[in-house]
Enzyme design. Structure first.
Site, PDB file in Angstrom:
ATOM      1  N   GLY A   1       5.467 -19.447   0.600  1.00  0.00           N
ATOM      2  CA  GLY A   1       6.466 -18.403   0.382  1.00  0.00           C
ATOM      3  C   GLY A   1       5.926 -16.990   0.407  1.00  0.00           C
ATOM      4  O   GLY A   1       6.655 -16.043   0.117  1.00  0.00           O
TER       5      GLY A   1
ATOM      6  N   CYS B   1       0.851  -1.203   0.000  1.00  0.00           N
ATOM      7  CA  CYS B   1       0.000   0.000   0.000  1.00  0.00           C
ATOM      8  C   CYS B   1       0.886   1.252   0.000  1.00  0.00           C
ATOM      9  O   CYS B   1       0.574   2.238  -0.688  1.00  0.00           O
ATOM     10  CB  CYS B   1      -0.916   0.024   1.223  1.00  0.00           C
ATOM     11  SG  CYS B   1      -2.389  -1.011   1.076  1.00  0.00           S
TER      12      CYS B   1
ATOM     13  N   HIS C   1      -6.023  -2.380  -1.190  1.00  0.00           N
ATOM     14  CA  HIS C   1      -5.453  -3.427  -0.351  1.00  0.00           C
ATOM     15  C   HIS C   1      -6.383  -4.634  -0.326  1.00  0.00           C
ATOM     16  O   HIS C   1      -7.480  -4.561   0.224  1.00  0.00           O
ATOM     17  CB  HIS C   1      -5.253  -2.894   1.071  1.00  0.00           C
ATOM     18  CG  HIS C   1      -4.646  -3.894   2.002  1.00  0.00           C
ATOM     19  ND1 HIS C   1      -3.288  -4.136   2.052  1.00  0.00           N
ATOM     20  CD2 HIS C   1      -5.210  -4.739   2.897  1.00  0.00           C
ATOM     21  CE1 HIS C   1      -3.045  -5.077   2.941  1.00  0.00           C
ATOM     22  NE2 HIS C   1      -4.195  -5.461   3.479  1.00  0.00           N
TER      23      HIS C   1
ATOM     24  N   ASP D   1      10.678  -6.204  -8.780  1.00  0.00           N
ATOM     25  CA  ASP D   1      10.930  -6.767  -7.450  1.00  0.00           C
ATOM     26  C   ASP D   1      12.297  -6.292  -6.958  1.00  0.00           C
ATOM     27  O   ASP D   1      13.266  -6.229  -7.707  1.00  0.00           O
ATOM     28  CB  ASP D   1      10.884  -8.292  -7.521  1.00  0.00           C
ATOM     29  CG  ASP D   1      10.755  -8.927  -6.151  1.00  0.00           C
ATOM     30  OD1 ASP D   1       9.683  -9.473  -5.846  1.00  0.00           O
ATOM     31  OD2 ASP D   1      11.725  -8.864  -5.366  1.00  0.00           O
TER      32      ASP D   1
ATOM     33  N   HIS E   1      -0.460  -8.398   0.907  1.00  0.00           N
ATOM     34  CA  HIS E   1      -1.253  -7.570  -0.008  1.00  0.00           C
ATOM     35  C   HIS E   1      -1.193  -8.362  -1.309  1.00  0.00           C
ATOM     36  O   HIS E   1      -0.095  -8.581  -1.854  1.00  0.00           O
ATOM     37  CB  HIS E   1      -0.599  -6.193  -0.130  1.00  0.00           C
ATOM     38  CG  HIS E   1      -1.228  -5.237  -1.093  1.00  0.00           C
ATOM     39  ND1 HIS E   1      -1.555  -3.927  -0.762  1.00  0.00           N
ATOM     40  CD2 HIS E   1      -1.568  -5.363  -2.400  1.00  0.00           C
ATOM     41  CE1 HIS E   1      -2.056  -3.301  -1.819  1.00  0.00           C
ATOM     42  NE2 HIS E   1      -2.085  -4.162  -2.843  1.00  0.00           N
TER      43      HIS E   1
ATOM     44  N   HIS F   1      -0.704 -10.069  -4.615  1.00  0.00           N
ATOM     45  CA  HIS F   1       0.187  -9.654  -5.713  1.00  0.00           C
ATOM     46  C   HIS F   1       0.565 -10.847  -6.558  1.00  0.00           C
ATOM     47  O   HIS F   1       0.522 -11.996  -6.105  1.00  0.00           O
ATOM     48  CB  HIS F   1       1.444  -8.977  -5.155  1.00  0.00           C
ATOM     49  CG  HIS F   1       2.227  -9.837  -4.195  1.00  0.00           C
ATOM     50  ND1 HIS F   1       1.866  -9.967  -2.877  1.00  0.00           N
ATOM     51  CD2 HIS F   1       3.319 -10.612  -4.371  1.00  0.00           C
ATOM     52  CE1 HIS F   1       2.715 -10.784  -2.269  1.00  0.00           C
ATOM     53  NE2 HIS F   1       3.605 -11.204  -3.164  1.00  0.00           N
TER      54      HIS F   1
ATOM     55  N   THR G   1       5.240 -13.538   1.692  1.00  0.00           N
ATOM     56  CA  THR G   1       5.791 -12.703   2.767  1.00  0.00           C
ATOM     57  C   THR G   1       5.058 -11.376   2.916  1.00  0.00           C
ATOM     58  O   THR G   1       5.090 -10.772   3.986  1.00  0.00           O
ATOM     59  CB  THR G   1       7.293 -12.407   2.517  1.00  0.00           C
ATOM     60  OG1 THR G   1       7.433 -11.768   1.253  1.00  0.00           O
ATOM     61  CG2 THR G   1       8.116 -13.686   2.550  1.00  0.00           C
TER      62      THR G   1
HETATM   63  P1  AMP Z   1       5.885 -12.873  -1.711  1.00  0.00           P
HETATM   64  O1  AMP Z   1       7.089 -13.505  -1.044  1.00  0.00           O
HETATM   65  O2  AMP Z   1       5.219 -13.741  -2.717  1.00  0.00           O
HETATM   66  O3  AMP Z   1       4.932 -12.315  -0.677  1.00  0.00           O
HETATM   67  O4  AMP Z   1       6.455 -11.672  -2.551  1.00  0.00           O
HETATM   68  C1  AMP Z   1       6.882 -10.483  -1.973  1.00  0.00           C
HETATM   69  C2  AMP Z   1       7.938  -9.920  -2.868  1.00  0.00           C
HETATM   70  O5  AMP Z   1       8.083  -8.554  -2.571  1.00  0.00           O
HETATM   71  C3  AMP Z   1       9.332 -10.560  -2.727  1.00  0.00           C
HETATM   72  O6  AMP Z   1       9.723 -11.128  -3.979  1.00  0.00           O
HETATM   73  C4  AMP Z   1      10.213  -9.383  -2.311  1.00  0.00           C
HETATM   74  O7  AMP Z   1      11.509  -9.435  -2.885  1.00  0.00           O
HETATM   75  C5  AMP Z   1       9.410  -8.204  -2.818  1.00  0.00           C
HETATM   76  N1  AMP Z   1       9.656  -6.953  -2.138  1.00  0.00           N
HETATM   77  C6  AMP Z   1       9.791  -6.734  -0.811  1.00  0.00           C
HETATM   78  N2  AMP Z   1       9.985  -5.427  -0.563  1.00  0.00           N
HETATM   79  C7  AMP Z   1       9.962  -4.800  -1.767  1.00  0.00           C
HETATM   80  C8  AMP Z   1      10.105  -3.432  -2.178  1.00  0.00           C
HETATM   81  N3  AMP Z   1      10.296  -2.451  -1.305  1.00  0.00           N
HETATM   82  N4  AMP Z   1      10.051  -3.169  -3.503  1.00  0.00           N
HETATM   83  C9  AMP Z   1       9.865  -4.152  -4.406  1.00  0.00           C
HETATM   84  N5  AMP Z   1       9.694  -5.443  -4.073  1.00  0.00           N
HETATM   85  C10 AMP Z   1       9.755  -5.767  -2.770  1.00  0.00           C
HETATM   86 ZN    ZN Z   2      -1.770  -3.239   1.193  1.00  0.00          ZN
END
Ligand code: AMP
Ligand code: ZN
Length: 112
Positions: free
Chosen positions: A91, A6, A45, A29, A96, A98, A93
């Site tokens: 996996g 967000c 969100h 990413d 939100h 995506h 993390t």
């Molecule tokens: P997931 O693990 O599927 O929830 O994907 C989250 C993704 O967000 C991971 O691949 C992270 O590398 C990426 N990520 C975390 N922080 C950032 C950020 N500030 N800008 C871009 N990507 C991010």
């Molecule tokens: Zn969000």
């Protein structure tokens, strides 16, 4: 709301944007796992995973998939993988919703 994506959608945290409109945002990413690794998010969100897609929020998901070919074109890729990590054990993390777009020579026939 204390949500990383967000904050990215609101430009409170910078991102390397690929595509943006009033509904969605695509950006690179921060820790790419392939030559091309982009994320596509709804600006609204949706908490927190694909488990939470329902009739009240699914139109933006359809819209994301309509736009992914355009995003891939901007990225200059025509072979790519779309991934959603649904749940921590898969996996996920960031809570939100995506989608990952991955492309590059390290993608084989196996999914994992
Ligand atoms: P997931 O693990 O599927 O929830 O994907 C989250 C993704 O967000 C991971 O691949 C992270 O590398 C990426 N990520 C975390 N922080 C950032 C950020 N500030 N800008 C871009 N990507 C991010
Ligand atoms: Zn969000």
């Amino acid at each position: 709301m204390d949500c990383l994506f967000c904050k990215i959608a609101a430009n409170e945290i910078p991102s390397k944007k690929i595509y943006e409109d009033e509904m969605i945002l695509a950006y690179h990413d921060i820790a790419p796992q392939s030559d091309v690794h982009a994320l596509v998010i709804p600006k609204e969100h949706i908490a927190s995973s694909a488990n939470d897609i329902n009739s009240s929020n699914s139109s933006v998901i359809a819209y994301i998939f309509e736009k992914i070919p355009e995003i891939a074109k901007i990225l200059g890729v025509d072979s790519y993988r779309i991934i959603n990590n649904c749940g921590e054990k898969a996996g996920q993390t960031v809570k939100h919703l995506h989608f990952h777009i991955l492309s590059g020579d390290n993608l084989g026939e196996r999914l994992v």
